[in-house]
Design an enzyme around this catalytic site. Structure first.
Site, PDB file in Angstrom:
ATOM      1  N   LYS A   1      -2.856  19.647  -5.526  1.00 10.60           N
ATOM      2  CA  LYS A   1      -2.557  18.474  -5.760  1.00 10.60           C
ATOM      3  C   LYS A   1      -3.269  17.954  -6.997  1.00 10.60           C
ATOM      4  CE  LYS A   1      -0.553  14.566  -4.178  1.00 10.60           C
ATOM      5  NZ  LYS A   1       0.705  14.673  -3.477  1.00 10.60           N
TER       6      LYS A   1
ATOM      7  N   SER B   1      12.005  19.338  -3.989  1.00  8.89           N
ATOM      8  CA  SER B   1      11.114  20.138  -5.058  1.00  8.89           C
ATOM      9  C   SER B   1      11.588  21.564  -5.040  1.00  8.89           C
ATOM     10  CB  SER B   1       9.780  19.800  -5.017  1.00  8.89           C
ATOM     11  OG  SER B   1       9.507  18.600  -5.621  1.00  8.89           O
TER      12      SER B   1
ATOM     13  N   HIS C   1      -1.854  31.544  -0.376  1.00 12.10           N
ATOM     14  CA  HIS C   1      -1.358  32.382   0.662  1.00 12.10           C
ATOM     15  C   HIS C   1       0.052  32.541   0.322  1.00 12.10           C
ATOM     16  CE1 HIS C   1       0.126  28.866   2.612  1.00 12.10           C
ATOM     17  NE2 HIS C   1       0.913  29.406   3.475  1.00 12.10           N
ATOM     18  N   ARG C   2       0.806  31.563  -0.320  1.00 12.66           N
ATOM     19  CA  ARG C   2       2.013  31.877  -0.836  1.00 12.66           C
ATOM     20  C   ARG C   2       1.976  31.113  -2.399  1.00 12.66           C
ATOM     21  NH1 ARG C   2       5.357  33.975   2.723  1.00 12.66           N
ATOM     22  NH2 ARG C   2       5.419  33.063   4.915  1.00 12.66           N
TER      23      ARG C   2
ATOM     24  N   LYS D   1       2.049  20.914   4.980  1.00 14.51           N
ATOM     25  CA  LYS D   1       3.426  20.202   4.811  1.00 14.51           C
ATOM     26  C   LYS D   1       4.445  21.365   4.454  1.00 14.51           C
ATOM     27  CE  LYS D   1       3.025  16.376   2.984  1.00 14.51           C
ATOM     28  NZ  LYS D   1       2.691  15.473   2.055  1.00 14.51           N
TER      29      LYS D   1
ATOM     30  N   LYS E   1       2.009  24.118  -4.692  1.00 14.65           N
ATOM     31  CA  LYS E   1       2.679  22.922  -5.104  1.00 14.65           C
ATOM     32  C   LYS E   1       2.149  21.717  -4.699  1.00 14.65           C
ATOM     33  CE  LYS E   1       7.122  21.905  -6.367  1.00 14.65           C
ATOM     34  NZ  LYS E   1       6.326  20.913  -7.067  1.00 14.65           N
TER      35      LYS E   1
HETATM   36  P1  NAD Z   1       4.776   4.515  -5.916  1.00 15.28           P
HETATM   37  O1  NAD Z   1       3.436   4.620  -6.938  1.00 15.28           O
HETATM   38  O2  NAD Z   1       6.052   4.748  -6.463  1.00 15.28           O
HETATM   39  O3  NAD Z   1       4.612   3.356  -4.936  1.00 15.28           O
HETATM   40  C1  NAD Z   1       3.640   2.847  -4.216  1.00 15.28           C
HETATM   41  C2  NAD Z   1       3.776   1.299  -3.906  1.00 15.28           C
HETATM   42  O4  NAD Z   1       2.845   0.724  -3.125  1.00 15.28           O
HETATM   43  C3  NAD Z   1       3.974   0.531  -5.077  1.00 15.28           C
HETATM   44  O5  NAD Z   1       5.038  -0.305  -4.961  1.00 15.28           O
HETATM   45  C4  NAD Z   1       2.618  -0.324  -5.036  1.00 15.28           C
HETATM   46  O6  NAD Z   1       2.957  -1.388  -5.653  1.00 15.28           O
HETATM   47  C5  NAD Z   1       2.559  -0.309  -3.805  1.00 15.28           C
HETATM   48  N1  NAD Z   1       1.086  -0.694  -3.184  1.00 15.28           N
HETATM   49  C6  NAD Z   1      -0.013  -0.114  -4.052  1.00 15.28           C
HETATM   50  N2  NAD Z   1      -1.200  -0.544  -3.192  1.00 15.28           N
HETATM   51  C7  NAD Z   1      -0.561  -1.382  -2.123  1.00 15.28           C
HETATM   52  C8  NAD Z   1      -1.297  -2.084  -1.295  1.00 15.28           C
HETATM   53  N3  NAD Z   1      -2.533  -2.257  -1.169  1.00 15.28           N
HETATM   54  N4  NAD Z   1      -0.422  -2.831  -0.503  1.00 15.28           N
HETATM   55  C9  NAD Z   1       0.629  -2.768  -0.345  1.00 15.28           C
HETATM   56  N5  NAD Z   1       1.458  -2.347  -1.186  1.00 15.28           N
HETATM   57  C10 NAD Z   1       0.620  -1.375  -2.425  1.00 15.28           C
HETATM   58  O7  NAD Z   1       4.348   5.936  -5.284  1.00 15.28           O
HETATM   59  P2  NAD Z   1       5.038   6.672  -4.030  1.00 15.28           P
HETATM   60  O8  NAD Z   1       5.438   8.054  -4.835  1.00 15.28           O
HETATM   61  O9  NAD Z   1       5.975   5.948  -3.359  1.00 15.28           O
HETATM   62  O10 NAD Z   1       3.925   7.290  -2.886  1.00 15.28           O
HETATM   63  C11 NAD Z   1       3.551   6.511  -1.856  1.00 15.28           C
HETATM   64  C12 NAD Z   1       2.905   7.513  -0.824  1.00 15.28           C
HETATM   65  O11 NAD Z   1       3.416   8.501  -0.494  1.00 15.28           O
HETATM   66  C13 NAD Z   1       1.698   8.094  -1.471  1.00 15.28           C
HETATM   67  O12 NAD Z   1       0.793   8.135  -0.341  1.00 15.28           O
HETATM   68  C14 NAD Z   1       2.158   9.494  -1.884  1.00 15.28           C
HETATM   69  O13 NAD Z   1       1.130  10.447  -1.836  1.00 15.28           O
HETATM   70  C15 NAD Z   1       3.052   9.678  -0.753  1.00 15.28           C
HETATM   71  N6  NAD Z   1       4.031  10.648  -0.977  1.00 15.28           N
HETATM   72  C16 NAD Z   1       4.909  10.505  -2.163  1.00 15.28           C
HETATM   73  C17 NAD Z   1       5.794  11.245  -2.401  1.00 15.28           C
HETATM   74  C18 NAD Z   1       6.795  11.342  -3.368  1.00 15.28           C
HETATM   75  O14 NAD Z   1       7.690  12.093  -3.754  1.00 15.28           O
HETATM   76  N7  NAD Z   1       6.786  10.273  -4.516  1.00 15.28           N
HETATM   77  C19 NAD Z   1       5.949  12.563  -1.405  1.00 15.28           C
HETATM   78  C20 NAD Z   1       5.273  12.561  -0.533  1.00 15.28           C
HETATM   79  C21 NAD Z   1       4.246  11.760  -0.303  1.00 15.28           C
END
Ligand code: NAD
Length: 471
Positions: free
Chosen positions: A107, A364, A66-67, A95, A71
């Site tokens: 995604k 972003s 829609h936009r 979001k 992303k």
């Molecule tokens: P990342 O890979 O940097 O970090 C994930 C962390 O979780 C790691 O330190 C890993 O060791 C730990 N981990 C993995 N399995 C685990 C478990 N079973 N128990 C405990 N810790 C565990 O990922 P991220 O970018 O920090 O993303 C984390 C969450 O945030 C995801 O759901 C992602 O979709 C969401 N998210 C990330 C962003 C972003 O900008 N990076 C933005 C929005 C949402």
């Protein structure tokens, strides 16, 4: 008697959508158009390492156009599948609408354990995956702009940007094909910290509203609140660091892959990160209790539980035992649909993922604007602001016949640089978004919680766009 299975991640997101949509009057057919993914591309490709070929499978889902551009991050994880990618793409649509970022939702995911490959191998795999997506229009500055997610970061985004540039050398906006790049490669200051920073700004805004805080049974501000954080990656590390260093929250437990560490005195996040980097996990961290079953620590007594690792961590199995009053969903989908119902019935308040972790996409968006406008934020105005500050100081000193204190001079003479502007824009986006959500919660009928309110805000905006477009 057979017990019903918990809905999948995608089914859970769709059920949350349905709950919100039921409170709105959406024309027949449009509801499905908003809810379901527009397209999903699955790709299998081989990469040769010495004499052997390894096959990889990846996906890019486009939820709503829609936009444009759409992303959403690209994650590298061993159990990514289509259901997960579609669920995450849908969350991106909602979001972006919630934080007023003019993008659709998408995604991507690659089924891989990045820890099993060295940097050179990862670069080859990432570039190959990027080429597959670029050739089908699933990476493009005007159509589809990925970003980092679990298992990917600035390094992977730089490889993707370079791959796109190679394939589209005449595209003047090539750098805008992906966000979360290193600042030396067209990235923006403050993107790495953005999601964790957004979690902090969102929590601060929540605690500015005593009526909302009262729903949790907590009182006061963030100061002294005891928090448990799961995942010390990009999101969890920054959220825990800022909340403890700047808001005086106490991080009483950190849960990682290998278990959890607990300390009632509060953990120093930088020290824990240094330990994890050196030893590969939290085990052995000095002066803290270690528990091997990390998942169990989500049930620990605390004020705020911040799941920041991965989806489906709080399910109907452990939800009844969660003691935190406030669950701040920094990860995507950490609470299943069934768990959400149990937690609500138990009076828990959840700050939903579709709002709480939107800081990444907000910044972003700023990076994408920087790339297509080809100028760093603050470049034009910063020195002019400093001159205005100098004039203000001179005027005050002339009129009052006494000097402006040095600390105040420093503030007045500081023109906003890119990081200041990014943080200001992020803070504004998170605050306004929360205010819109709470307005719905407190003024509309049949809105039981913040998640439904957030979905209502999102769906109304997407619906308005479709209606105005006449689709
Ligand atoms: P990342 O890979 O940097 O970090 C994930 C962390 O979780 C790691 O330190 C890993 O060791 C730990 N981990 C993995 N399995 C685990 C478990 N079973 N128990 C405990 N810790 C565990 O990922 P991220 O970018 O920090 O993303 C984390 C969450 O945030 C995801 O759901 C992602 O979709 C969401 N998210 C990330 C962003 C972003 O900008 N990076 C933005 C929005 C949402």
């Amino acid at each position: 008697m057979t017990t019903r299975q918990e809905p999948s991640f995608l089914d859970g997101v769709n059920l949350m959508f349905d709950r919100a949509a039921a409170t709105l009057s959406i024309p027949h057919g449009l509801s499905e158009q908003i809810k379901l993914s527009n397209s999903v591309y699955q790709v299998r490709f081989p990469v040769r390492f010495q004499d052997e070929y390894t096959m990889f499978t990846g996906w890019r889902a486009v939820h709503s156009e829609h936009r444009l551009p759409v992303k959403g991050g690209i994650r590298f994880a061993p159990c990514v599948d289509q259901d997960e990618v579609e669920a995450l793409a849908a969350l991106m649509t909602y979001k972006c609408a919630i934080v007023n970022v003019p993008f659709g939702g998408s995604k991507g995911g690659l089924r891989i354990n990045p820890r099993e490959y060295n940097e050179e191998q990862l670069e080859r795999i990432t570039r190959r995956f990027a080429r597959e997506l670029i050739s089908k229009g699933f990476i493009s500055p005007s159509l589809n702009v990925p970003a980092p997610d679990m298992g990917t970061g600035a390094r992977e985004m730089a490889w993707i940007a370079d791959t796109y540039r190679e394939q589209s050398p005449t595209d003047i906006n090539a750098l805008a094909c992906v966000t979360g790049k290193p600042t030396t490669q067209g990235g923006i200051s403050g993107r790495v910290e953005a999601t964790g920073r957004g979690v902090q700004y969102a929590l601060r805004e929540f605690f500015r509203h005593p009526k909302d805080v009262a729903l949790t049974g907590l009182k006061g501000t963030l100061e002294g609140k005891r928090a448990v954080v799961q995942g010390l990656g990009n999101v969890g590390y920054h959220a825990a660091k800022f909340l403890s260093e700047e808001d005086d929250c106490k991080i009483v437990a950190i849960v990682e892959r290998d278990g959890a560490i607990l300390s009632e005195r509060g953990l120093v996040v930088e020290d824990v990160l240094a330990h994890v980097r050196e030893h590969g996990g939290v085990a052995g961290f000095p002066n803290a209790d270690y528990v091997e079953n990390g998942l169990q620590v989500l049930e620990a007594d605390c004020d705020i539980l911040i799941p920041a690792a991965l989806e489906r961590q709080i399910t109907r199995e452990n939800a009844p035992r969660i003691r935190a009053r406030l669950i701040a969903e920094a990860a995507n989908g950490p609470v299943t649909f069934d768990a959400d119902e149990i937690l609500r019935a138990n009076g828990k308040v959840m700050l939903p993922d579709v709002f709480l972790n939107a800081g990444g996409v907000v910044v972003s968006y700023f990076e994408w604007i920087k790339n297509i406008s080809h100028i760093r934020f603050g470049r034009l105005g910063r020195r002019a602001e400093e001159v205005r500050g100098r004039n203000t100081i001179d005027l005050f000193e002339q009129m009052m016949n006494r000097p402006v204190p040095a600390t105040m001079q420093e503030k007045l003479l500081h023109g906003a640089d890119e990081l200041d502007l990014v943080r200001s824009g992020l803070d504004d986006s998170m605050r306004l978004a929360y205010q819109e959500i709470r307005e719905v919660l407190h003024t509309k009928n049949n809105i039981p919680d913040l998640r439904t309110a957030a979905f209502v805000v999102a769906v109304e905006k997407v619906l308005r766009t479709y209606s105005e477009m006449g689709a």
